[in-house]
Design an enzyme around this catalytic site. Structure first.
Site, mmCIF file in Angstrom:
data_model
loop_
_atom_site.group_PDB
_atom_site.id
_atom_site.type_symbol
_atom_site.label_atom_id
_atom_site.label_comp_id
_atom_site.label_asym_id
_atom_site.label_seq_id
_atom_site.Cartn_x
_atom_site.Cartn_y
_atom_site.Cartn_z
ATOM 1 C CG ASP A 196 6.549 6.269 -0.825
ATOM 2 O OD1 ASP A 196 5.728 5.558 -1.001
ATOM 3 O OD2 ASP A 196 7.639 6.696 -1.725
HETATM 4 C C1 GLC Z 1 6.906 6.084 -5.187
HETATM 5 C C2 GLC Z 1 6.495 4.922 -4.720
HETATM 6 C C3 GLC Z 1 7.182 3.881 -4.236
HETATM 7 C C4 GLC Z 1 8.588 4.111 -4.743
HETATM 8 C C5 GLC Z 1 9.020 5.283 -4.640
HETATM 9 C C6 GLC Z 1 10.503 5.746 -5.664
HETATM 10 O O1 GLC Z 1 6.195 7.329 -4.977
HETATM 11 O O2 GLC Z 1 5.211 5.042 -3.657
HETATM 12 O O3 GLC Z 1 6.880 2.620 -4.123
HETATM 13 O O4 GLC Z 1 9.481 2.869 -4.649
HETATM 14 O O5 GLC Z 1 8.247 6.579 -4.950
HETATM 15 O O6 GLC Z 1 10.204 5.607 -6.763
#
Ligand code: GLC
Length: 732
Positions: free
Chosen positions: A267
């Protein structure tokens, strides 16, 4: 006369010269006829150490670097679960302000789950996959499938609800649809990311059965059935180790036990260490809080760790291999004409958004057949509520969508009946995020409007913002935002013919429920939401949604809150309720919910009859049915409608403690008025299995079970005993 020999010599010479002049043969990795693994090996073998490093970390917010020398293009990722997000700035979270990045905005996934329509889930995924192709994306960061453990979860709207079986079926079909369009899905957030409170650091402590039986099945099905190409490692820890460097989750379970061959991406900002990350199964670092990408954990620090011998180059090769494999599997190196062309904002896509909204909305109450409304018999409607005229597409966090258009409820109602019916509008309340204090008298004015109208439609709910269904924060309670309960009470007192429509990503407490004759749960219904709501209000569509999560009477009735096990303390969150998540708790502890899992009314009625269990003959293997559940469903009402027939399994005398019942099968059926349909639902032995942590295997133990069939977890119409003659075990 040229002799035969001379002719042969001339021909051989010309062939030789022709060959000498021809282009060198393309490298093996560029030959689409070659096996993928051979192409991966060939390309990996040509890469320098620095080139390998460049592929395992981001070089902008949503990309990894190109390697022009080898013809490796940039790899583009995009959010999210409900559609293709707008273009973002390369190096910050700002929107890039393009004018060609509008997309189809589909209803939130909790609503998709409420359709119990696996074919529609596949179309949902296809829609996003086609739009990703059209927007030049290679990997979509969705679906998001974390199990709903608490009704306060800030991202519950984005997930597929509280049941592992429903989540698995919907996720598999979504991913198959999306990847059929020639892009990679990335199922998220692996694992146990079930709250937003302290999401970057909370340590989830849970027993092995709970992990395996509740929180992993969706991910396992995504890998083993849908062959998902990406998995996103979550922010939180599990049993003391960050998910992005959790060898048990990433290597032992995901890669070794499940055989996952794709790439694990962190993430955004979930990586905290170079060596542990490289050695414990992560393949791509994104979103780390560093201004320079070369300072990412898997950039220069990893290069130095390898050069100093702290990390073997084989660990890097495995990471690069997975990144390359995904690219070959979606034909990144092959002719642009390889695979589907992609399309965006087509009528078909918007129609899918409409169908999902039609099938997702749940009719929670309809006393005295208040609904559907007959526009020929109504002269005036008062529409009340800020949510009736708000736009939600760009809210909720990373799942936001810059929708090509969005039809709010008021507009949908005006379009449907505005020409013939006098539709008034009164805002009634202002959501807490508004930068002005609520004007005094909003409720008074709404009450006056209600008195003047024959029918009232109040569109209430959350604002899809901070503490109200948004990434990064959990809800503080299940109540409607300030002012709405009072508004509803006073309006329905002024005009009893009042319908309440709730726009929210999950359960709402309803102190006014006894006074309101009709209630619809509309979720965040996507760009076509207002048209879908109008279709249901005026009877063009017969509602068929079934709750994908329990609506409790009060928060304290929910397991994580009854046990004071949320949001944890000192950074640790103990899943004290274990297996008893959602209806598993309410049914086992005999707690009455406000509205149960799987519940939803219709404008018609369904009768169930003739339950028949047909046991499979001979030894069934792990995937074949051990019993087929069959019954007759008759539409005994006056109009066609769809029913979701649900099958729950109860173990009569389990060796280990088990929830009172668990959803193990469902099927949608849409008989015409008076029609009877035969519904057949096969159950594999997995429907009877529990996970035995001592043996690391799934046990379908010999014994008697009760198979229950009905229209919700609390509306069991038929049931029958069923005996498993022998115990069978299956590996994870
Ligand atoms: C965010 C989310 C994830 C997302 C990523 C990119 O923090 O937790 O679901 O795909 O960052 O935006």
């Amino acid at each position: 006369m040229i002799t035969r020999v001379a002719l042969a010599a001339v021909l051989a010479l010309s062939a030789l010269m022709a060959t000498a002049r021809a282009e060198p043969a393309p490298p093996l990795y560029l030959d689409p006829a070659q096996p993928v693994e051979a192409r991966v090996d060939d390309l990996l073998g040509r890469m320098t150490l620095e080139e390998k490093i460049s592929l395992v970390h981001g070089d902008s917010k949503f990309t990894t670097a190109a390697i022009p020398r080898l013809g490796i293009p940039r790899f583009w990722m995009s959010d999210g679960p409900h559609g293709v997000r707008q273009e973002m700035n390369a190096n910050d979270w700002g929107a890039a302000g393009h004018t060609d990045d509008y997309s189809t905005w589909l209803p939130n996934l909790l609503g998709l789950a409420a359709t119990f329509d696996t074919d529609l889930a596949n179309s949902y995924g296809q829609t996003i996959g086609a739009e990703a192709r059209a927007r030049g994306k290679q990997m979509m960061l969705g679906p998001a499938i974390n199990i709903q453990r608490t009704p306060l979860g800030g991202r519950n709207f984005e997930y597929l609800g509280e049941d592992p079986f429903l989540t698995s079926r919907m996720a598999v079909n979504y991913i198959e649809g999306e990847q059929s369009q020639g892009i990679a899905s990335c199922v998220k957030h692996y694992a146990c990311n079930n709250q937003e409170t302290e999401r970057n650091s909370v340590d989830v402590e849970l027993d092995e059965r709970t992990l395996r039986e509740i929180y992993l099945p969706g991910f396992k099905a995504a890998v083993k059935e849908a062959h998902v190409l990406g998995v996103m490692a979550a922010y939180n820890k599990v049993r003391g180790q960050y998910c992005a460097q959790n060898a048990y989750l990433l290597k032992t379970i995901l890669k070794d036990e499940w055989g996952f061959k794709g790439l694990v991406v962190s993430d955004w900002g979930a990586v905290h260490d170079t060596i542990q990350t490289a050695e414990n199964g992560l393949d791509l670092e994104m979103g780390t809080g560093q201004k320079l990408y070369e300072n990412y954990y898997l950039a220069n620090p990893l290069l130095h760790a390898i050069q100093s011998g702290q990390v073997p180059v084989s660990a890097l090769d495995e990471m690069v291999r997975r990144n390359l494999r995904v690219r070959f599997l979606i034909h990144v190196f092959d002719a642009p004409t390889t695979g589907p062309a992609g399309s965006i904002n087509t009528k078909e896509h918007h129609l899918i958004a409409r169908r999902v909204a039609d099938e997702a909305m749940v009719l929670l109450k309809n006393d005295g057949a208040t609904l559907p409304l007959d526009p020929d018999k109504i002269s005036s409607i008062a529409v009340i509520g800020e949510n009736a005229s708000s736009h939600f597409a760009l809210r909720g966090g990373s799942a936001q969508i810059k929708a090509l258009y969005e039809v709010p409820p008021l507009e949908g109602i005006l379009r449907r009946v505005g020409a013939a019916v006098n539709v008034s509008y009164s805002i009634g309340y202002m959501q807490p995020d508004r930068d002005t204090d609520p004007l005094p008298g909003l409720i008074d004015r709404a009450v006056e409007a209600a008195k003047q109208a024959q029918v009232v439609v109040i569109v209430a709910g959350l604002n899809h913002g901070d503490n109200y269904d948004e990434e990064g924060s959990d809800r503080e309670d299940l109540r409607l935002p300030p002012g709405q309960d009072e508004l509803i009470e006073r309006v329905v007192a002024a005009n009893p013919r009042t319908i309440v429509v709730l726009m929210s990503g999950g359960a709402i407490e309803m102190p006014w429920l006894d006074h309101v004759p009709a209630v619809i749960q509309a979720w965040y219904p996507g760009m076509e939401g207002g048209n879908a709501l109008a279709g249901i209000l005026f009877g063009d569509v017969n509602p068929s949604g079934k709750l994908s999560c329990t609506f409790p009477k009060k928060l304290a009735d929910s397991p994580a809150h009854a046990l004071d096990a949320f949001p944890g303390e000192d950074g640790v969150e103990h899943y004290a309720e274990g297996l008893l998540v959602g209806y598993r708790w309410f049914d086992t502890k005999n707690v009455e919910p406000l509205f149960p899992f799987g519940y939803g009314l219709s404008y018609t009625k369904f009768d169930y009859a003739d339950l028949k269990l047909t046991a499979a003959s001979g030894d069934a293997d792990a995937t074949s049915p051990v019993v087929t559940v069959q019954c007759q469903v008759t539409n005994s009402g006056a109009r066609q409608g769809a029913e979701v027939v649900q099958v729950y399994v109860h173990a009569d005398k389990p060796a280990l403690p088990r929830p009172d019942q668990e959803l193990k099968g469902f099927a949608r059926v849409d008989p015409k008025a008076g029609e009877t349909r035969t519904v057949s639902i096969p159950l594999g032995r997995g429907a009877f299995s529990y996970y035995d942590p001592a043996k690391h295997e799934w046990v379908a133990e010999q014994g008697t079970y009760t198979i229950r069939v009905g229209g919700s977890s609390r509306d069991i119409r038929l049931q029958s005993p069923f005996t498993l003659a022998t115990t069978t075990v299956d590996p994870e």
